[in-house]
Design an enzyme around this catalytic site. Structure first.
Site, PDB file in Angstrom:
ATOM      1  N   CYS A  27      61.210  37.857  42.549  1.00 53.47           N
ATOM      2  CA  CYS A  27      61.298  39.680  42.288  1.00 53.47           C
ATOM      3  C   CYS A  27      61.684  40.231  41.206  1.00 53.47           C
ATOM      4  O   CYS A  27      60.938  39.530  39.844  1.00 53.47           O
ATOM      5  CB  CYS A  27      63.367  39.740  42.356  1.00 53.47           C
ATOM      6  SG  CYS A  27      63.596  38.486  43.908  1.00 53.47           S
ATOM      7  N   TYR A 269      50.612  34.065  33.488  1.00 54.97           N
ATOM      8  CA  TYR A 269      49.964  34.844  34.565  1.00 54.97           C
ATOM      9  C   TYR A 269      51.588  35.925  35.827  1.00 54.97           C
ATOM     10  O   TYR A 269      50.587  36.905  36.185  1.00 54.97           O
ATOM     11  CB  TYR A 269      50.437  33.645  35.706  1.00 54.97           C
ATOM     12  CG  TYR A 269      49.957  33.825  37.356  1.00 54.97           C
ATOM     13  CD1 TYR A 269      48.983  35.332  37.893  1.00 54.97           C
ATOM     14  CD2 TYR A 269      50.847  33.721  38.384  1.00 54.97           C
ATOM     15  CE1 TYR A 269      48.617  35.322  38.591  1.00 54.97           C
ATOM     16  CE2 TYR A 269      50.784  34.476  39.569  1.00 54.97           C
ATOM     17  CZ  TYR A 269      50.185  34.855  39.841  1.00 54.97           C
ATOM     18  OH  TYR A 269      49.905  35.433  40.932  1.00 54.97           O
ATOM     19  N   ASP A 372      40.221  30.575  35.174  1.00 55.23           N
ATOM     20  CA  ASP A 372      41.336  30.844  36.197  1.00 55.23           C
ATOM     21  C   ASP A 372      42.697  30.859  35.219  1.00 55.23           C
ATOM     22  O   ASP A 372      42.710  29.909  33.922  1.00 55.23           O
ATOM     23  CB  ASP A 372      41.435  30.565  37.372  1.00 55.23           C
ATOM     24  CG  ASP A 372      42.204  31.388  38.401  1.00 55.23           C
ATOM     25  OD1 ASP A 372      43.031  32.187  38.050  1.00 55.23           O
ATOM     26  OD2 ASP A 372      42.381  31.190  39.244  1.00 55.23           O
TER      27      ASP A 372
END
Ligand code: SF4
Length: 487
Positions: A27, A269, A372
């Site tokens: 959120c 991230y 990554d």
């Protein structure tokens, strides 16, 4: 920091999206106070925070005559939910908004936030980024006392605590409600007279205060403030409750002191690289992660290739540290929706290829370092290695700009079961074999902590280290009370 070692059992975090091979933020929140276009600013803020939740969005605003609150919400991206007419209906000078991520198959509209009620204090709306670890206990207590719940969201617990408060003043009732909550919460409450912003005592999720024109903005990340042409004032402190009203900003400490446990994964991230969170530039921190990764896991190769977009900034750091050129050997399709219909005849690695496609001219005949930010289940990473090989790469070395993720998150991030996290089940060498990579290396935990320098003790690293700063509920009990849904 006092920490609790959890036994290594398959204790789930908040229920994960089936088969998802990424962690998901759960959120973003934005609040506007005292601006003639409050709802429009909230809408723009949500646009900037879209990465924190893509399944639903909502805005609740005051009315011009201060006669209650009105809201608009719906499933989908911010652009899908609002249009000019809907925003025109939100005409007051204060508003709060929310972007939400939920689990697949249970994104019931009743759980879309902000949650809005009318009670003895008048109208109130609430939105939440985080996860209450004691919500099941509070919900049980409230149900015993006669509360009837409309949603399966833990946020509704706070609404009932507020409505049932024995306090006579609104501010005291908000403080009493949040004091009973445990876990991760960056919360906004909007009433007809005030905007409240609260950050839990450990400060797991970010929340900051800014200015836009003569008004105030509270939001999850500075990228939202940038889009509003706003000015950063300061972070809401861990454990701080602020009330913004006609007299300005009032700050209160309403919780007992606790060690701060900001989420380090925000830097790895979740947060946008153009944001500052926890008082730190996400971009610079990610560059540092890439540089450390190069220092600890360097390998001879011809080209550094980021997995876009999440691996890009760490890959820049890696390339700068090694002198190996960075090239975009994988291209991301930015226009992929939430679902797509597969062809009846199988196309190899279709699910990944619809999002990422290899650039043969970059990969052909070269030794490639793929970078990554993390590996969750490993299924996507394996497909990417294969994709690079099919495009002609002679060697594929996989580098990860965080340590192995060995545990779920219980503090507001959607994660799979521990049994589905590949690093919880297999050694690095076993994972390398599964990926079919020539080599595989992760950033050491120590280096991740070094990236936040002298503040290392103010960060949660539980999904990497197993040191959970707050006890978490027994899963069966929590699920029986809440079903599958999270906010
Ligand atoms: S467990 Fe991981 S994702 Fe969750 S708050 Fe801690 S560092 Fe962040």
């Amino acid at each position: 920091m006092s920490q609790i070692e959890l036994p290594v059992v398959d204790r789930p975090g908040p229920p994960g999206r089936d088969g998802a091979d990424r962690f998901h933020e759960e959120c973003g929140v934005v609040g506007i106070w005292n601006h003639p276009e409050a709802a429009r600013l909230a809408y723009l803020g949500l646009y900037a925070l879209q990465h924190r939740g893509q399944e639903a969005a909502g805005i609740v605003a005051t009315t011009p005559d201060r006669g209650g609150l009105v809201g608009v919400n719906g499933p989908g991206h911010v652009a899908d939910v609002f249009d000019v007419e809907k925003l025109d209906a939100l005409a007051g000078c204060a508003a709060i908004g929310h972007t939400r991520y939920s689990t697949a198959g249970d994104s019931s509209p009743k759980n879309i936030q902000p949650i809005q009620i009318e009670c003895k204090f008048g109208h109130i709306a609430v939105c939440h980024n985080g996860n209450l670890v004691n919500a099941h206990i509070l919900r049980h207590m409230l149900v015993q006392r006669g509360s009837i719940f409309r949603t399966t969201s833990d946020t509704e617990v706070l609404v009932h605590l507020f409505a049932k408060s024995g306090q006579t003043e609104e501010l005291e009732a908000v403080a009493e409600a949040v004091r009973q909550a445990e876990g991760a919460f960056s919360l906004l409450f909007l009433t007809e007279d005030a905007l409240y912003a609260v950050r839990d005592p450990r400060g797991f999720r970010p929340l900051l205060l800014g200015r836009a024109g003569d008004g105030y903005v509270v939001c999850s990340e500075t990228c939202a403030l940038d889009l509003l042409d706003g000015e950063y004032i300061r972070d809401i402190e861990a454990g701080e409750l602020i009330r913004i009203d006609g007299d300005g900003v009032h700050s209160l400490k309403v919780f007992d002191e606790a060690p701060v446990s900001q989420c380090i994964f925000e830097h790895v991230y979740f947060a946008r690289p153009d944001s500052r969170v926890f008082g730190r530039d996400v971009y610079k921190t990610r560059i540092k992660l890439g540089e450390s990764l190069a220092k600890h896991t360097g390998v001879d190769a011809d080209v550094v290739v980021p997995v876009p977009d999440s691996g890009l900034i760490a890959a820049i750091g890696y390339a700068q540290a090694t002198g190996i050129p960075l090239e975009m050997g994988l291209i991301r399709n930015h226009y992929v929706g939430r679902t797509f219909i597969e062809p009846r005849q199988s196309i190899r690695n279709f699910g990944v290829r619809v999002k990422l496609n290899p650039v043969h001219a970059v990969l052909r005949g070269r030794r490639v370092i793929l970078i990554d930010d993390s590996i969750v289940r490993g299924t996507t990473s394996r497909k990417l290695v294969q994709m690079a090989r099919n495009a002609g790469a002679t060697e594929v070395h996989f580098r990860v700009s965080s340590p192995p993720t060995t545990g779920p998150c219980h503090y507001g991030i959607d994660t799979p079961l521990r049994s589905e996290l590949i690093a919880a089940q297999q050694s690095v060498e076993e994972i390398r074999q599964y990926l079919n990579a020539d080599s595989l290396a992760y950033l050491p935990l120590e280096s991740l902590q070094d990236s936040v320098e002298e503040e290392r003790d103010r960060y949660c690293t539980a999904c990497f280290s197993g040191n959970y700063p707050l006890a978490v509920p027994e899963p069966d009990h929590a699920r029986s009370l809440f079903g599958k849904e999270r906010h």
